[in-house]
Scaffold this active site. Sequence first.
Site: not given
Ligand code: IMP
Ligand code: MG
Length: 439
Positions: A13, A16, A40-41, A223
């Site tokens: 977040d 990007k 999520g962008h 991420q």
């Molecule tokens: P997962 O990717 O859904 O398995 O989540 C694992 C961890 O990564 C959690 O803490 C989520 O909040 C975090 N996470 C996954 N994708 C994102 C992203 O795009 N932005 C921020 N945090 C993310």
């Molecule tokens: Mg995001």
Amino acid sequence: MANVIVIGAQWGDEGKGKITDLLSRSADVVVRPQGGVNAGHTIVVQGQTFKLHLIPSGILYPETECIIGSGTVIDPKVLLEELQQLKNLNVATDNLFISQTAHVTMPYHRLLDQASEQRRGEKKIGTTGRGIGPTYADKSERTGIRVVDLINPDELKEKLEWTINYKNVILEKLYNLDPLDPQVVIEEYIDYAEQLKPYVVDSSLKIYEAIQQKKNILFEGAQGTLLDLDHGTYPYVTSSNPIAGGACVGSGIGPTVVDRVIGVAKAYTTRVGEGPFPTELHGEIGEQLCDRGAEFGTTTGRRRRCGWFDGVIGRYAVRVNGLDCLAITKLDVLDELAEIKVCVAYDLDGKRCDHFPSNASEFARCTPIYETLPGWQQSTENCRKLEDLPKEALDYLKFLAELMDVPIAIVSLGASRDQTIIVEDPIHGPKRALLTSNQ
Ligand code: IMP
Ligand code: MG
């Protein structure tokens, strides 16, 4: 020509989406190497908001080819919704390509992600609940369904029947959930496959051909560094490799073709989900950052945890990604503060610690050592050049550049494309001739 990787230097977040959208202007091809619909962008173009999870933001440029790479995990249902959203907004999608070796997120992955989080109770990861971990787990376990299987109905039937019967045992016996009907899932996914089939390619070959044609390729990370499966704050991480090296693996290219690595970091820090966060702010300033920065997840709507900029993590991101330069986003969110703190090192059991500890329990015990800088208490939203910035804001940026020993190429001061200071074109400009502490 330049091939550039853009990665998140914090916990995701970082903004990007906006930076890759800006850089996509100079790119012929944009590749998304890893992650799935957990990302999520949010991109704002001429007042129109686009929320993308899988499709690279380069899709908003009609000439740009967008490739969802081999290291991603694809939820066909969400991808089709995203395609529909773009079509509704009159964005052409014929320049989208999907890797045939990417893995497919199935309904049981989602169910298992949510059930396992619930089972963990207080020890939950705080996942997005989108089935990401279980999809990558199946990939490692070699029971995954790939896009190439999805688009071959016979293959899909055979694999899904076997896999769903297997997953049903876990759903029923371990989690007390209703089993899935293999035939229903097969029918649903054959329908998705038919819609997605025209987009499917050999992505590594397609990228290689673009490299040979000397096209500009942008690798759009999802991420962030601290969510990396190997180098992040394990177990509070995602199940892929968001660091720069992961972009090579997830795209099927060699590291020698990469010219630059750009890290994106917020002017402060946020984190969603569980796990240690040394500079987290619990009081009024944290609330203010969250409100001014609209810190709510694009994917889950969860409120993000907010804190001061963490220079230890910044230096770590420089190390594990080999960052050439930084894009600092959301500087404007700090506009009203009288004082701004920056974490320059940690205190670990009474000793100063300058490096990110790879031992998770040590990291959990770290408390920040801060330096305090004066705020500027005026709006920066309309600044378009470094000279437009208040002195304190410029000093803040220089402080960050010095702390991380990496120059700053881009400063972002708002969500829209024009609220940006391009210090130096990070794709074509000279390496390391950007905003440094000496400027
Ligand atoms: P997962 O990717 O859904 O398995 O989540 C694992 C961890 O990564 C959690 O803490 C989520 O909040 C975090 N996470 C996954 N994708 C994102 C992203 O795009 N932005 C921020 N945090 C993310
Ligand atoms: Mg995001």
